[in-house]
Structure formats: C-alpha cells, structure tokens
Design a protein around this motif. Structure first.
Motif, PDB file in Angstrom:
ATOM      1  N   ARG A 279      -6.156  10.735   1.874  1.00 44.80           N
ATOM      2  CA  ARG A 279      -5.456   9.655   1.156  1.00 44.80           C
ATOM      3  C   ARG A 279      -5.347   8.403   2.016  1.00 44.80           C
ATOM      4  O   ARG A 279      -5.122   8.502   3.219  1.00 44.80           O
ATOM      5  CB  ARG A 279      -4.029  10.099   0.802  1.00 44.80           C
ATOM      6  CG  ARG A 279      -3.944  11.159  -0.257  1.00 44.80           C
ATOM      7  CD  ARG A 279      -2.523  11.700  -0.350  1.00 44.80           C
ATOM      8  NE  ARG A 279      -2.218  12.628   0.722  1.00 44.80           N
ATOM      9  CZ  ARG A 279      -1.000  12.891   1.182  1.00 44.80           C
ATOM     10  NH1 ARG A 279       0.048  12.267   0.683  1.00 44.80           N
ATOM     11  NH2 ARG A 279      -0.824  13.761   2.157  1.00 44.80           N
TER      12      ARG A 279
ATOM     13  N   TYR B  10      -2.681  -1.182  -5.997  1.00 46.55           N
ATOM     14  CA  TYR B  10      -2.803  -0.234  -7.112  1.00 46.55           C
ATOM     15  C   TYR B  10      -4.134  -0.446  -7.824  1.00 46.55           C
ATOM     16  O   TYR B  10      -4.890   0.502  -8.062  1.00 46.55           O
ATOM     17  CB  TYR B  10      -1.631  -0.445  -8.077  1.00 46.55           C
ATOM     18  CG  TYR B  10      -1.704   0.350  -9.359  1.00 46.55           C
ATOM     19  CD1 TYR B  10      -1.742   1.750  -9.338  1.00 46.55           C
ATOM     20  CD2 TYR B  10      -1.704  -0.284 -10.608  1.00 46.55           C
ATOM     21  CE1 TYR B  10      -1.788   2.483 -10.510  1.00 46.55           C
ATOM     22  CE2 TYR B  10      -1.746   0.444 -11.785  1.00 46.55           C
ATOM     23  CZ  TYR B  10      -1.791   1.823 -11.739  1.00 46.55           C
ATOM     24  OH  TYR B  10      -1.836   2.543 -12.906  1.00 46.55           O
ATOM     25  N   GLU B  11      -4.450  -1.698  -8.120  1.00 44.84           N
ATOM     26  CA  GLU B  11      -5.673  -2.016  -8.859  1.00 44.84           C
ATOM     27  C   GLU B  11      -6.938  -1.698  -8.063  1.00 44.84           C
ATOM     28  O   GLU B  11      -7.967  -1.373  -8.636  1.00 44.84           O
ATOM     29  CB  GLU B  11      -5.704  -3.508  -9.239  1.00 44.84           C
ATOM     30  CG  GLU B  11      -4.657  -3.921 -10.258  1.00 44.84           C
ATOM     31  CD  GLU B  11      -4.862  -3.264 -11.626  1.00 44.84           C
ATOM     32  OE1 GLU B  11      -6.010  -2.892 -11.918  1.00 44.84           O
ATOM     33  OE2 GLU B  11      -3.880  -3.134 -12.379  1.00 44.84           O
TER      34      GLU B  11
ATOM     35  N   GLU C 138      -1.426   6.102  -2.773  1.00 41.50           N
ATOM     36  CA  GLU C 138       0.027   6.112  -2.880  1.00 41.50           C
ATOM     37  C   GLU C 138       0.485   4.787  -2.283  1.00 41.50           C
ATOM     38  O   GLU C 138      -0.327   4.035  -1.743  1.00 41.50           O
ATOM     39  CB  GLU C 138       0.665   7.239  -2.042  1.00 41.50           C
ATOM     40  CG  GLU C 138       0.209   8.624  -2.409  1.00 41.50           C
ATOM     41  CD  GLU C 138       0.934   9.705  -1.592  1.00 41.50           C
ATOM     42  OE1 GLU C 138       2.033   9.445  -1.055  1.00 41.50           O
ATOM     43  OE2 GLU C 138       0.388  10.805  -1.499  1.00 41.50           O
TER      44      GLU C 138
ATOM     45  N   ALA D 246       8.027   0.613 -10.177  1.00 41.39           N
ATOM     46  CA  ALA D 246       7.833   1.896 -10.874  1.00 41.39           C
ATOM     47  C   ALA D 246       7.459   1.724 -12.340  1.00 41.39           C
ATOM     48  O   ALA D 246       6.861   2.607 -12.935  1.00 41.39           O
ATOM     49  CB  ALA D 246       9.101   2.743 -10.749  1.00 41.39           C
ATOM     50  N   LYS D 247       7.794   0.588 -12.904  1.00 43.71           N
ATOM     51  CA  LYS D 247       7.469   0.373 -14.323  1.00 43.71           C
ATOM     52  C   LYS D 247       6.011  -0.007 -14.542  1.00 43.71           C
ATOM     53  O   LYS D 247       5.507   0.094 -15.645  1.00 43.71           O
ATOM     54  CB  LYS D 247       8.364  -0.738 -14.906  1.00 43.71           C
ATOM     55  CG  LYS D 247       9.774  -0.265 -15.159  1.00 43.71           C
ATOM     56  CD  LYS D 247      10.510  -1.214 -16.087  1.00 43.71           C
ATOM     57  CE  LYS D 247      11.855  -0.669 -16.500  1.00 43.71           C
ATOM     58  NZ  LYS D 247      12.851  -0.683 -15.403  1.00 43.71           N
TER      59      LYS D 247
ATOM     60  N   ILE E 199       3.401   0.489 -11.850  1.00 42.59           N
ATOM     61  CA  ILE E 199       2.459   1.089 -10.906  1.00 42.59           C
ATOM     62  C   ILE E 199       2.566   2.605 -10.980  1.00 42.59           C
ATOM     63  O   ILE E 199       3.602   3.161 -10.646  1.00 42.59           O
ATOM     64  CB  ILE E 199       2.715   0.541  -9.487  1.00 42.59           C
ATOM     65  CG1 ILE E 199       2.251  -0.917  -9.477  1.00 42.59           C
ATOM     66  CG2 ILE E 199       2.004   1.372  -8.432  1.00 42.59           C
ATOM     67  CD1 ILE E 199       2.400  -1.624  -8.187  1.00 42.59           C
ATOM     68  N   PHE E 200       1.487   3.248 -11.430  1.00 45.02           N
ATOM     69  CA  PHE E 200       1.558   4.677 -11.708  1.00 45.02           C
ATOM     70  C   PHE E 200       0.836   5.508 -10.661  1.00 45.02           C
ATOM     71  O   PHE E 200      -0.073   6.262 -10.955  1.00 45.02           O
ATOM     72  CB  PHE E 200       1.048   4.946 -13.129  1.00 45.02           C
ATOM     73  CG  PHE E 200       1.953   4.334 -14.173  1.00 45.02           C
ATOM     74  CD1 PHE E 200       3.077   5.017 -14.615  1.00 45.02           C
ATOM     75  CD2 PHE E 200       1.713   3.056 -14.664  1.00 45.02           C
ATOM     76  CE1 PHE E 200       3.929   4.442 -15.553  1.00 45.02           C
ATOM     77  CE2 PHE E 200       2.559   2.483 -15.607  1.00 45.02           C
ATOM     78  CZ  PHE E 200       3.679   3.175 -16.057  1.00 45.02           C
ATOM     79  N   ILE E 201       1.260   5.324  -9.414  1.00 44.27           N
ATOM     80  CA  ILE E 201       0.853   6.199  -8.316  1.00 44.27           C
ATOM     81  C   ILE E 201       2.134   6.498  -7.530  1.00 44.27           C
ATOM     82  O   ILE E 201       3.134   5.789  -7.681  1.00 44.27           O
ATOM     83  CB  ILE E 201      -0.218   5.558  -7.398  1.00 44.27           C
ATOM     84  CG1 ILE E 201       0.234   4.166  -6.918  1.00 44.27           C
ATOM     85  CG2 ILE E 201      -1.566   5.479  -8.094  1.00 44.27           C
ATOM     86  CD1 ILE E 201      -0.686   3.539  -5.874  1.00 44.27           C
ATOM     87  N   PRO E 202       2.117   7.537  -6.697  1.00 39.88           N
ATOM     88  CA  PRO E 202       3.348   7.911  -6.001  1.00 39.88           C
ATOM     89  C   PRO E 202       3.858   6.810  -5.057  1.00 39.88           C
ATOM     90  O   PRO E 202       3.074   6.178  -4.356  1.00 39.88           O
ATOM     91  CB  PRO E 202       2.949   9.152  -5.209  1.00 39.88           C
ATOM     92  CG  PRO E 202       1.780   9.698  -5.962  1.00 39.88           C
ATOM     93  CD  PRO E 202       1.036   8.504  -6.468  1.00 39.88           C
ATOM     94  N   LEU E 203       5.166   6.635  -5.083  1.00 38.71           N
ATOM     95  CA  LEU E 203       5.815   5.632  -4.235  1.00 38.71           C
ATOM     96  C   LEU E 203       6.826   6.330  -3.323  1.00 38.71           C
ATOM     97  O   LEU E 203       7.731   7.006  -3.795  1.00 38.71           O
ATOM     98  CB  LEU E 203       6.527   4.604  -5.127  1.00 38.71           C
ATOM     99  CG  LEU E 203       7.425   3.581  -4.418  1.00 38.71           C
ATOM    100  CD1 LEU E 203       6.612   2.673  -3.502  1.00 38.71           C
ATOM    101  CD2 LEU E 203       8.196   2.735  -5.439  1.00 38.71           C
TER     102      LEU E 203
ATOM    103  N   ARG F 298     -10.696   9.664  -3.271  1.00 39.19           N
ATOM    104  CA  ARG F 298     -10.771   9.221  -4.666  1.00 39.19           C
ATOM    105  C   ARG F 298     -11.677   7.999  -4.734  1.00 39.19           C
ATOM    106  O   ARG F 298     -11.228   6.866  -4.543  1.00 39.19           O
ATOM    107  CB  ARG F 298      -9.370   8.882  -5.188  1.00 39.19           C
ATOM    108  CG  ARG F 298      -9.375   8.524  -6.687  1.00 39.19           C
ATOM    109  CD  ARG F 298      -7.987   8.505  -7.261  1.00 39.19           C
ATOM    110  NE  ARG F 298      -7.151   7.484  -6.686  1.00 39.19           N
ATOM    111  CZ  ARG F 298      -6.657   6.448  -7.356  1.00 39.19           C
ATOM    112  NH1 ARG F 298      -6.914   6.293  -8.629  1.00 39.19           N
ATOM    113  NH2 ARG F 298      -5.877   5.577  -6.744  1.00 39.19           N
TER     114      ARG F 298
ATOM    115  N   ASN G 251     -10.218   3.274  -8.876  1.00 38.80           N
ATOM    116  CA  ASN G 251      -9.006   3.482  -9.679  1.00 38.80           C
ATOM    117  C   ASN G 251      -9.417   3.912 -11.069  1.00 38.80           C
ATOM    118  O   ASN G 251      -9.481   3.132 -11.981  1.00 38.80           O
ATOM    119  CB  ASN G 251      -8.191   2.184  -9.725  1.00 38.80           C
ATOM    120  CG  ASN G 251      -6.861   2.380 -10.427  1.00 38.80           C
ATOM    121  OD1 ASN G 251      -6.546   3.474 -10.894  1.00 38.80           O
ATOM    122  ND2 ASN G 251      -6.092   1.324 -10.505  1.00 38.80           N
ATOM    123  N   GLY G 252      -9.752   5.210 -11.202  1.00 36.42           N
ATOM    124  CA  GLY G 252     -10.325   5.759 -12.441  1.00 36.42           C
ATOM    125  C   GLY G 252      -9.405   5.702 -13.634  1.00 36.42           C
ATOM    126  O   GLY G 252      -8.240   5.640 -13.524  1.00 36.42           O
TER     127      GLY G 252
END
Lengths: 223, 292
Positions: B6, B41-42, B47, B71-72, B74-78, B282, B291-292
C-alpha cells in the motif's frame, strides 16, 4: 433516476465498528439510510445492511443484548435485499472459531476460520490481512444478477480481516480472493442475501459501483 | 512479492493547513488538506493518514470538521492521529468519519489504552505509531510529541508489546529521516517488520520512488507512508490557492520553489514504477489506472 430517496435502508447499529462510512456510501448512491437498532425500523425498511468491524463473539453478544438476532432473521426471511459487510458477512455463518467457538446467525451454512500463521512453504503471514486485493469469479459463476455485475474480473477491493468464511456449499460463493496462497471466499450470494468480506464503502469507485448496483437491485424489486 | 503493498499519503495538519517540516520541525504551510486529499484519492492512494501535529501540545485533536468533510467524498480508509488521549477521543474521530486511529503519546503513557481500544473498536481500527530516533550507540528509542519528548523506551520491545496488546498495525517513523528526502530508515523498519506479525507502515524519508521500493523490499514493510514528494508534485502541477488569512510560514508556497532533496512524483508514477519492479499493488497495467 426516478426518486431513489424512496428507498430506505436500515444500517444496523450494534455498537461495533464504523457505521458512518456505510451511511456515506448509501447517501452517495442516493439511498436514504438510517442507522438504527430499532426492530420496527428494520422490519419497515426496504433493505438492510449489517456492517461491522471487531470481534465475532462480542458482536453476537451485542446483537442478542439489543434484541436484534430475531429481527434480522425475520427480515432476511421476508426476501427483501440484505447486505452484510466484513464482520456482517461472518455473523451470517453458523459459527466462528474467533477466541473460542461462537454460534452465528446461521443464515449461511459454514464456519469462519483464521488465516494460518504461515504460508504453505513456511513463510510468515501478516494477519490481519489489510489492504487491496483482487476478487475473482469462481469457475462457472457469473456476476450478472449480483451487485458485482458492473465490475471487471479481478477488480481490487479493500480488505481488513483476520478470519475468513468457509461456506459448506460452493454454490453461494460469488467471488474468490487469494491471500498468501489461501484462496478464500470473499463474497457470497444466497437468495436475497449479498455479503462481502471486503469493504465496498472503502474501495473507491469500484466499491461505490457495488452500492450503486445493489441500489438498482432493490429498486427493481420494490417497483 | 506475494502481497499487495500500500502507498499511503500522510498529511500533517496544523489548524486549517497542510504543513510539512523537516524532522517534524520548521513547518511550511502547503495549502488546504482537503484539496490534496481529493487529488490523492483520484490518482490512486490506497489509504490516507491525517495527523494533527500540534494536537499533542494542546492535548486535543482538532480535525473533526476536516475529517467529516473528507469522509463524505473520499471512499478509501482514513487514519487519524494526533492528540487522542482517551477512548472517548477515539470514539469522536471515528464518529466524524475516520476508519482507524493512530496512537503514540497516549499509548506510551498508558499502554492499556491499546488493549481497551482494540476490544471496543476492533484491532484493525488501532494503529500504533512509533516515532524513533537512532542513538549514538545504534539503539533506537521511541519519542513522543513529534520527536520532542524523550521516553527512553527501546522501540523493538515496545513494538512487540504493542502487538501483544492488540494493535492491528504499526506505523514506524524515523524522526532522523523525516522530511529529509534521503530515504527511509531500512534498518529500523526491517528490524520491526521482521519481528512482528502485524502489518508495518514505514514512514519518514521518501525522496524518490526508489526509496519506496527499497523500504518495501529490503525493509520488509507492508505499506509506505509518503508525504513531501506527493505534496510538492501537487503544488508544482496544480494551482494551490494561498489564502491571505493563512497563518504560518507561507513564503515557500508563494515562491513555488521545489525542494532540492526530493523528486516530486504523483501516485500513478509511483505505482507504475513499483509495478515495473515486480511489486504487487493496486495498479492496472493495461490502462495505467490506479483508481478502479
């Protein structure tokens, strides 16, 4: 889209793990989500998500203490869409060996077992399995009518777990993932129940696509 | 390399700003953390880590608003760290939208909090951060408060104790290397990664993609936290707004100077480099998509 806000999803609050990322993902795909431990709200919902991070035994105790065990079983029996995520998948199984033996909800026949400490050739295995890993179609299986239907074979998903499910029947296995030589069942589909060991709400765009397709399946069902 | 490794951008935050220093001191203001987070993220971050780096001084974490905005969208672990002292503090940042918390000072002062937090929130939610400084005799000792406070605790035995107490991951930061761009401390990372069976995140020192590859292979790290090289790439290739009201040292940002020791790269370039060097991560070789 018509009005996706007509679809209500109950996210089960049983005092474990992070429910908010699941709620955010639901909102992102236009589902109206409520975090709840109220059995009336659960039974009235169009769909239910059982999330969860943490230990199996403690989670089952919480479900019992909060009188959620039977509402969950009753909801699943209605045939309405149900999603389990991570520990929420594991709890659907008959039992787990985490910190001694514990009985689960018994919706899926099989057990939840720990990753071995060593690989087949004796190398060390880091547990928990944390990070991104690929999900594969089992041979002869397709993802057409499942929430995975828009994903590529071998898509990356985010995992965090030390235990994995071993269903008795191969038929329920929707995807397979390899971690350090262990090929484990990473998602299941059984009638109205879809559950994944990975976290779609933490798996970027591909994960959100699962929520989107699941929302689509709910909509098809309730219209 | 059997496992997927990662790459985790680490954002050090002071008040409303992303900052970066050297050895965690001499901070430069770089911009709004959310803009950087969105870009990472993009472009394929696995993470994200948010560190409130002045929190320990004030004994509280002040990132709740930034966490909930992140968090609203970005959908990866923070993972969030800095100034978390109690179970209640941990609950608050998780509630704001963090997926994991990182503990350092609190864990050293009161190791039982690791056990307690792991039981309440799950082991995988608890990352213990160890900030190490190499001593003249070669030993590594743990420090707190961004390397300011001496504890006298030897890092290897502390790492093993932390694992026994139920932490899900370790983040090992070399204060000596932090912000220098001279490469991770391979000896430090390897010593710990080979002695524990939980994943280890290496932190501090990345100046090039080669450094990252090196700590993942020679240092046996499971993940690499990366800061400067990503931050400077973003600043150089994107227009970062500089607000008049920004507190802190913004001279660097205005000048748009690079930083001689590091080679700015983005996450796609890092992943491509790692993929070409036979690491699993990834990364989609066919499309170059991260970022699939």
């Amino acid at each position: 889209m018509d009005n996706p806000n007509d679809i209500t999803v109950a996210i089960i609050d049983y005092e474990t793990g992070n429910l908010f990322s699941v709620e955010h993902a639901c909102e992102y795909v236009g589902l109206s989500a409520a975090i709840t431990s109220d059995s009336t709200v659960i039974m009235d919902a169009d769909a239910v998500i059982l999330p969860g991070v943490g230990a199996f035994g403690g989670a089952m105790e919480n479900l019992k203490r909060l009188d959620l065990e039977f509402p969950l079983k009753d909801f699943i029996a209605t045939g309405k869409p149900f999603m389990g995520v991570c520990l929420g998948l594991q709890l659907l199984f008959s039992e787990s060996e985490e910190f001694g033996r514990h009985k689960g909800l018994g919706i899926i026949e099989g057990a939840v077992v720990r990753f071995p400490a060593q690989t087949a050739v004796g190398g060390p295995v880091k547990v928990p399995h944390i990070g991104w890993n690929r999900i594969h179609k089992p041979s002869g299986k397709d993802w057409d009518n499942s929430p995975l239907r828009n994903l590529n074979e071998g898509e990356f998903m985010y995992f965090v777990h030390s235990y994995y499910p071993e269903p008795l029947s191969k038929d329920v296995i929707l995807s397979i993932t390899d971690y350090e030589g262990v090929q484990f069942c990473s998602s299941i589909s059984q009638k109205n129940v879809f559950a994944c060991q990975f976290h779609p709400e933490k798996s970027a765009k591909a994960g959100l696509e699962i929520y989107k397709q699941w929302a689509g399946l709910i909509k098809t069902r309730i219209i | 390399m059997a496992k997927n490794i990662r790459i985790i951008p680490r954002l050090d935050i002071k008040g409303p700003n992303l900052v970066k220093g050297i050895h965690l001191e001499g901070l430069r203001v770089l911009g709004k953390p959310e803009c950087f987070a969105r870009y990472y993220y993009e472009t394929g971050a696995d993470e994200l880590i948010y560190m409130d780096i002045v929190a320990s001084l004030y004994e509280r974490n002040s990132l709740h608003d930034i966490i909930s905005r992140t968090a609203k969208e970005i959908f990866i672990p923070l993972t969030v760290g800095g100034g978390l002292r109690t179970i209640e503090d941990i609950r608050e940042v998780l509630k704001a939208g963090a997926d994991k918390v990182s503990l350092n000072t609190a864990a050293i002062k009161n190791p039982e909090i690791i056990e307690d937090a792991a039981r309440k929130f799950g082991s995988s939610t608890i990352v213990v951060s160890i900030e190490a400084i190499r001593q003249p005799d070669g030993k590594y000792l743990a420090y707190t408060d961004n390397g300011r406070e001496y504890t006298g605790i030897e890092v290897l035995s502390w790492a093993k104790q932390v694992e026994d107490l139920g932490a899900g991951e370790l983040m090992i930061t070399s204060i000596d290397r932090e912000g220098t761009g001279t490469g991770y401390d391979i000896a430090l990372t390897g010593m710990i990664a080979n002695a524990v069976s939980i994943p280890v995140i290496a932190c501090g020192g990345s100046g090039t993609s080669e450094h990252i590859a090196q700590v993942l292979s020679d240092g046996n790290a499971d993940a690499a936290a990366v800061a400067s090289i990503l931050h400077y790439e973003f600043i150089m290739n994107n227009s970062v707004e500089i607000e008049a009201g920004n507190e802190g040292n913004v001279e660097f940002l205005r000048s748009r100077r690079g930083f001689s020791k590091i080679k700015p790269v983005n996450l796609r370039e890092i992943k491509e480099y790692l993929y070409r060097n036979n690491f699993k991560c990834r990364y989609n070789a066919m499309t170059g998509e991260t970022n699939g």
